[in-house]
Enzyme design. Structure first.
Site, PDB file in Angstrom:
ATOM      1  N   ASP A  16       0.852  -1.187   0.000  1.00 27.58           N
ATOM      2  CA  ASP A  16       0.000   0.000   0.000  1.00 27.58           C
ATOM      3  C   ASP A  16       0.891   1.241   0.000  1.00 27.58           C
ATOM      4  OD1 ASP A  16      -2.408   1.373   0.044  1.00 27.58           O
ATOM      5  OD2 ASP A  16      -2.567   1.359   2.229  1.00 27.58           O
ATOM      6  N   GLU A  89      -6.896   5.205  -8.202  1.00 32.31           N
ATOM      7  CA  GLU A  89      -8.159   5.711  -7.665  1.00 32.31           C
ATOM      8  C   GLU A  89      -8.749   6.855  -8.480  1.00 32.31           C
ATOM      9  OE1 GLU A  89      -9.994   6.685  -3.247  1.00 32.31           O
ATOM     10  OE2 GLU A  89      -8.126   5.595  -3.522  1.00 32.31           O
ATOM     11  N   THR A 149     -13.278   0.975  -2.400  1.00 31.03           N
ATOM     12  CA  THR A 149     -12.507   1.441  -1.260  1.00 31.03           C
ATOM     13  C   THR A 149     -13.397   2.218  -0.289  1.00 31.03           C
ATOM     14  OG1 THR A 149     -10.471   2.614  -0.651  1.00 31.03           O
ATOM     15  CG2 THR A 149     -11.786   3.574  -2.433  1.00 31.03           C
ATOM     16  N   PHE A 171     -11.661  -1.290   5.495  1.00 35.88           N
ATOM     17  CA  PHE A 171     -10.623  -0.508   6.173  1.00 35.88           C
ATOM     18  C   PHE A 171     -10.530  -0.872   7.654  1.00 35.88           C
ATOM     19  CE2 PHE A 171      -9.400   3.462   3.596  1.00 35.88           C
ATOM     20  CZ  PHE A 171      -9.446   2.774   2.403  1.00 35.88           C
TER      21      PHE A 171
END
Length: 317
Positions: A16, A89, A149, A171
């Site tokens: 990440d 994204e 996400t 998350f």
């Protein structure tokens, strides 16, 4: 064998980060980025030249087009290092606009394909709003795979699974943050660790539900605060982990046991549920943590997208 290598034996490890120079030492299969990670990268001396090069090559274009060129440039560099996929994204400011999400996603995929990258190696990240999920469903039907996400609730995950989404990123750390802040002085770190961590419990519920009902959507735990959360989700389809926590796992030789198991989930008594738009919005509304963290996450990514815009506009002048 270190814990990172042990983890790789039953979970796909994803890095990440936008810092592609850090990737090789951890040998992840995939990598994920977001507006905040890209902003952080372009502010460092190691990567400032990439931003300058992209802006110089596309002067005269609208800022949003240059932003997508920057995102794809980082994605292309990452794909030189990882053998699998990169997640790129869509602007968080489009989170409540289905058609704008679709258009932006198609443009990003077009840039990758123009650079010789197959769309199979790219996941388009979209916020897990109702509009984002519907946009992603349409993209999936067109063969553009998505990574949903800012996912904090069971209803978001169920809607993604029902709409054929390729991958979701629940998350963990931000869920943990909310419950810790909410509890205040009453928070007991030891009692809320490991399998009792509220973020871990959320991902475990989603994983078990998907496996029980044969839902093909990949589950990728994200946003970790400590390696205990990662260890408690060992066995999840994928885990996306910061370079700092990857280094901690790499530095430990302690045994790591598999925590999640698809076969065990298949035997569980978990009822099937579904949500139409009204049901989804009500279920999300009833979950104070998910409502607050989704809104907060969109705001934070929007702020960082705005900062990236300003950096680009400053270079264009």
């Amino acid at each position: 064998m270190n814990q990172l290598d042990q983890l790789k034996s039953f979970t796909t490890v994803v890095a990440d980060t936008g810092n592609f120079k850090q990737l090789a030492q951890f040998a992840p299969r995939d990598a994920t980025t977001n507006p905040s990670l890209i902003l952080k990268a372009v502010q460092s001396p190691d990567y400032a030249h990439l931003l300058e090069e992209v802006v110089a090559a596309h002067k005269g274009k609208p800022t949003d087009e240059i932003v997508d060129q920057v995102l794809v440039r980082f994605g292309l560099e990452i794909l030189k290092v990882v053998p699998g996929r990169v997640s790129t994204e869509v602007d968080a400011r489009l989170s409540f606009d289905k058609l704008a999400n679709i258009a932006r996603a198609r443009r990003i995929i077009g840039l990758y394909e123009a650079a010789g990258i197959s769309r199979e190696r790219v996941l388009i990240k979209v916020a897990s709003t109702w509009e984002g999920i519907q946009a992603a469903a349409e993209l999936e039907r067109d063969g553009i795979h998505t990574n949903l996400t800012l996912l904090f609730s069971f209803c978001q995950a169920v809607a993604c699974g029902d709409n054929g989404i390729q991958l979701i990123s629940p998350f963990v750390g931000r869920i943990y943050d909310w419950y810790k802040k909410s509890a205040g002085a009453g928070w007991d770190e030891a009692a809320q660790a490991g399998l009792n961590d509220p973020g871990v419990k959320s991902v475990t519920q989603i994983y078990n539900y998907f496996k029980k009902h044969g839902i093909k959507t990949e589950v990728m735990g994200a946003s970790f605060r400590n390696i205990g959360q990662i260890q408690a989700l060992a066995g999840c389809d994928l885990l996306t982990i910061s370079p700092e926590l990857l280094a901690q796992l790499q530095g430990s030789e302690a045994p790591l046991a598999q925590a999640l198991d698809a076969k065990a989930a298949e035997a569980m008594d978990i009822p099937r549920v579904s949500f139409d738009e009204a049901g989804f919005r009500f279920a999300l509304n009833q979950d104070a943590m998910a409502t607050e963290k989704l809104a907060e996450g969109i705001r934070a990514f929007a702020v960082d997208s705005g900062k990236l815009d300003k950096m680009i506009e400053g270079l264009v002048k």
